[in-house]
Design a protein around this motif. Structure first.
Motif, PDB file in Angstrom:
ATOM      1  N   ALA A  96       6.223   6.474 -15.271  1.00  0.00           N
ATOM      2  CA  ALA A  96       7.295   6.391 -14.311  1.00  0.00           C
ATOM      3  C   ALA A  96       6.720   8.305 -13.851  1.00  0.00           C
ATOM      4  O   ALA A  96       6.883   8.432 -13.138  1.00  0.00           O
ATOM      5  CB  ALA A  96       8.496   6.323 -14.414  1.00  0.00           C
ATOM      6  N   ALA A  97       6.416   8.834 -15.493  1.00  0.00           N
ATOM      7  CA  ALA A  97       6.265  10.168 -15.613  1.00  0.00           C
ATOM      8  C   ALA A  97       5.373  10.700 -14.404  1.00  0.00           C
ATOM      9  O   ALA A  97       5.405  11.195 -14.160  1.00  0.00           O
ATOM     10  CB  ALA A  97       6.987  10.756 -16.975  1.00  0.00           C
ATOM     11  N   GLU A  98       4.257   9.595 -14.996  1.00  0.00           N
ATOM     12  CA  GLU A  98       2.538  10.345 -14.526  1.00  0.00           C
ATOM     13  C   GLU A  98       2.851   9.712 -12.828  1.00  0.00           C
ATOM     14  O   GLU A  98       2.486  10.264 -12.501  1.00  0.00           O
ATOM     15  CB  GLU A  98       1.984   8.944 -15.547  1.00  0.00           C
ATOM     16  CG  GLU A  98       1.272   9.043 -16.837  1.00  0.00           C
ATOM     17  CD  GLU A  98       0.371   7.695 -17.330  1.00  0.00           C
ATOM     18  OE1 GLU A  98       0.158   7.355 -16.908  1.00  0.00           O
ATOM     19  OE2 GLU A  98       0.098   8.046 -18.348  1.00  0.00           O
ATOM     20  N   LEU A  99       3.400   8.678 -12.617  1.00  0.00           N
ATOM     21  CA  LEU A  99       3.754   8.584 -11.103  1.00  0.00           C
ATOM     22  C   LEU A  99       4.595   9.377 -10.686  1.00  0.00           C
ATOM     23  O   LEU A  99       3.841   9.886  -9.461  1.00  0.00           O
ATOM     24  CB  LEU A  99       4.328   6.625 -10.981  1.00  0.00           C
ATOM     25  CG  LEU A  99       4.628   6.568  -9.532  1.00  0.00           C
ATOM     26  CD1 LEU A  99       3.077   6.576  -8.988  1.00  0.00           C
ATOM     27  CD2 LEU A  99       5.352   5.130  -9.170  1.00  0.00           C
ATOM     28  N   ALA A 100       5.451  10.228 -10.889  1.00  0.00           N
ATOM     29  CA  ALA A 100       6.014  11.174 -10.052  1.00  0.00           C
ATOM     30  C   ALA A 100       5.197  12.528 -10.381  1.00  0.00           C
ATOM     31  O   ALA A 100       5.105  13.039  -9.058  1.00  0.00           O
ATOM     32  CB  ALA A 100       7.422  11.407 -11.017  1.00  0.00           C
ATOM     33  N   GLU A 101       4.806  12.740 -11.444  1.00  0.00           N
ATOM     34  CA  GLU A 101       3.845  14.292 -11.204  1.00  0.00           C
ATOM     35  C   GLU A 101       2.837  13.597 -10.492  1.00  0.00           C
ATOM     36  O   GLU A 101       2.468  14.422  -9.574  1.00  0.00           O
ATOM     37  CB  GLU A 101       2.908  13.645 -12.391  1.00  0.00           C
ATOM     38  CG  GLU A 101       1.776  15.888 -12.870  1.00  0.00           C
ATOM     39  CD  GLU A 101       2.108  15.637 -14.267  1.00  0.00           C
ATOM     40  OE1 GLU A 101       0.273  15.237 -14.876  1.00  0.00           O
ATOM     41  OE2 GLU A 101       2.159  15.177 -15.199  1.00  0.00           O
ATOM     42  N   TRP A 102       2.370  12.023 -10.085  1.00  0.00           N
ATOM     43  CA  TRP A 102       0.999  11.914  -9.164  1.00  0.00           C
ATOM     44  C   TRP A 102       2.179  12.480  -7.716  1.00  0.00           C
ATOM     45  O   TRP A 102       0.293  13.381  -6.823  1.00  0.00           O
ATOM     46  CB  TRP A 102       0.602  10.586  -9.208  1.00  0.00           C
ATOM     47  CG  TRP A 102      -0.240  10.009  -8.670  1.00  0.00           C
ATOM     48  CD1 TRP A 102      -1.794  10.431  -8.155  1.00  0.00           C
ATOM     49  CD2 TRP A 102      -0.430   9.857  -6.748  1.00  0.00           C
ATOM     50  NE1 TRP A 102      -2.774  10.064  -7.256  1.00  0.00           N
ATOM     51  CE2 TRP A 102      -1.287   9.207  -6.695  1.00  0.00           C
ATOM     52  CE3 TRP A 102       0.770   8.726  -6.509  1.00  0.00           C
ATOM     53  CZ2 TRP A 102      -1.321   8.720  -5.785  1.00  0.00           C
ATOM     54  CZ3 TRP A 102       0.815   8.371  -5.478  1.00  0.00           C
ATOM     55  CH2 TRP A 102      -0.615   8.076  -5.017  1.00  0.00           C
ATOM     56  N   ALA A 103       2.428  11.798  -8.062  1.00  0.00           N
ATOM     57  CA  ALA A 103       3.091  11.754  -6.261  1.00  0.00           C
ATOM     58  C   ALA A 103       4.183  13.436  -5.759  1.00  0.00           C
ATOM     59  O   ALA A 103       3.272  14.029  -5.118  1.00  0.00           O
ATOM     60  CB  ALA A 103       4.663  10.496  -6.030  1.00  0.00           C
ATOM     61  N   GLU A 104       4.514  13.917  -6.679  1.00  0.00           N
ATOM     62  CA  GLU A 104       4.212  15.475  -6.424  1.00  0.00           C
ATOM     63  C   GLU A 104       3.305  15.917  -6.748  1.00  0.00           C
ATOM     64  O   GLU A 104       3.099  17.609  -5.199  1.00  0.00           O
ATOM     65  CB  GLU A 104       5.232  16.208  -8.061  1.00  0.00           C
ATOM     66  CG  GLU A 104       5.550  17.396  -7.749  1.00  0.00           C
ATOM     67  CD  GLU A 104       6.143  17.399  -6.859  1.00  0.00           C
ATOM     68  OE1 GLU A 104       6.294  19.205  -6.030  1.00  0.00           O
ATOM     69  OE2 GLU A 104       7.247  16.995  -6.061  1.00  0.00           O
ATOM     70  N   ASP A 105       1.927  15.810  -7.081  1.00  0.00           N
ATOM     71  CA  ASP A 105       0.713  16.772  -6.981  1.00  0.00           C
ATOM     72  C   ASP A 105       0.407  16.133  -5.419  1.00  0.00           C
ATOM     73  O   ASP A 105      -0.249  17.552  -4.760  1.00  0.00           O
ATOM     74  CB  ASP A 105      -0.125  16.218  -7.552  1.00  0.00           C
ATOM     75  CG  ASP A 105      -1.615  16.680  -7.624  1.00  0.00           C
ATOM     76  OD1 ASP A 105      -2.060  17.941  -7.225  1.00  0.00           O
ATOM     77  OD2 ASP A 105      -2.858  16.039  -7.424  1.00  0.00           O
ATOM     78  N   ARG A 106       0.398  14.793  -5.291  1.00  0.00           N
ATOM     79  CA  ARG A 106      -0.137  14.479  -3.851  1.00  0.00           C
ATOM     80  C   ARG A 106       0.706  15.067  -2.540  1.00  0.00           C
ATOM     81  O   ARG A 106       0.490  16.086  -1.109  1.00  0.00           O
ATOM     82  CB  ARG A 106       0.084  12.660  -3.324  1.00  0.00           C
ATOM     83  CG  ARG A 106      -0.948  12.088  -4.637  1.00  0.00           C
ATOM     84  CD  ARG A 106      -1.906  12.603  -4.020  1.00  0.00           C
ATOM     85  NE  ARG A 106      -2.951  12.513  -4.705  1.00  0.00           N
ATOM     86  CZ  ARG A 106      -3.966  12.104  -6.018  1.00  0.00           C
ATOM     87  NH1 ARG A 106      -3.542  13.471  -6.081  1.00  0.00           N
ATOM     88  NH2 ARG A 106      -4.617  11.854  -7.007  1.00  0.00           N
TER      89      ARG A 106
END
Length: 94
Positions: A43-53
Motif C-alpha cells: 500500500a505504501a508503494e502504491l501510494a508513492e507510485w500514485a503521488e509520483d504520477r
C-alpha cells in the motif's frame, strides 16, 4: 441507459476485485500478521507510485497551461494594437 450499464460494470468489477483479494488473503499459507505487513508495504508503494504520477501530471498540466497562456498573449498582442502606442501621436485638445 448507457450510464447505468457502465455503473453496473464498474460495481461488478470492483466487487469482484475486493472479493478476489479477500478470498486470496483467506487462503494464503501465511498468517494474518504477515498478510497485514505485506498489504502495508505494498500500500505504501502504491501510494508513492500514485503521488509520483500526480506530481508528473501536475507538472505537465502547468507546462501546458504556460504554453497556452503564451500563445494567447502572443496572439492577442499580434492582432490587437497597443492603444497607448496607437494614440500617442493624436493631438487631442479640449
Amino acid at each position: 441507459m448507457k450510464k447505468k450499464a457502465i455503473l453496473q460494470s464498474l460495481l461488478l468489477a470492483t466487487g469482484s476485485f475486493v472479493g478476489g483479494m479477500t478470498l486470496g488473503l483467506l487462503l494464503t499459507p501465511t498468517n494474518g500478521r504477515q498478510n497485514r505487513m505485506w498489504i502495508s508495504e505494498h500500500a505504501a508503494e502504491l501510494a508513492e507510485w500514485a503521488e509520483d504520477r500526480r506530481r508528473n501530471a501536475e507538472h505537465k498540466g502547468q507546462l501546458k497551461l504556460r504554453h497556452i497562456r503564451r500563445n494567447v498573449h502572443e496572439g492577442l498582442s499580434h492582432h490587437i494594437p497597443d492603444l497607448y502606442e496607437a494614440t500617442e501621436d493624436l493631438d487631442i485638445k479640449r
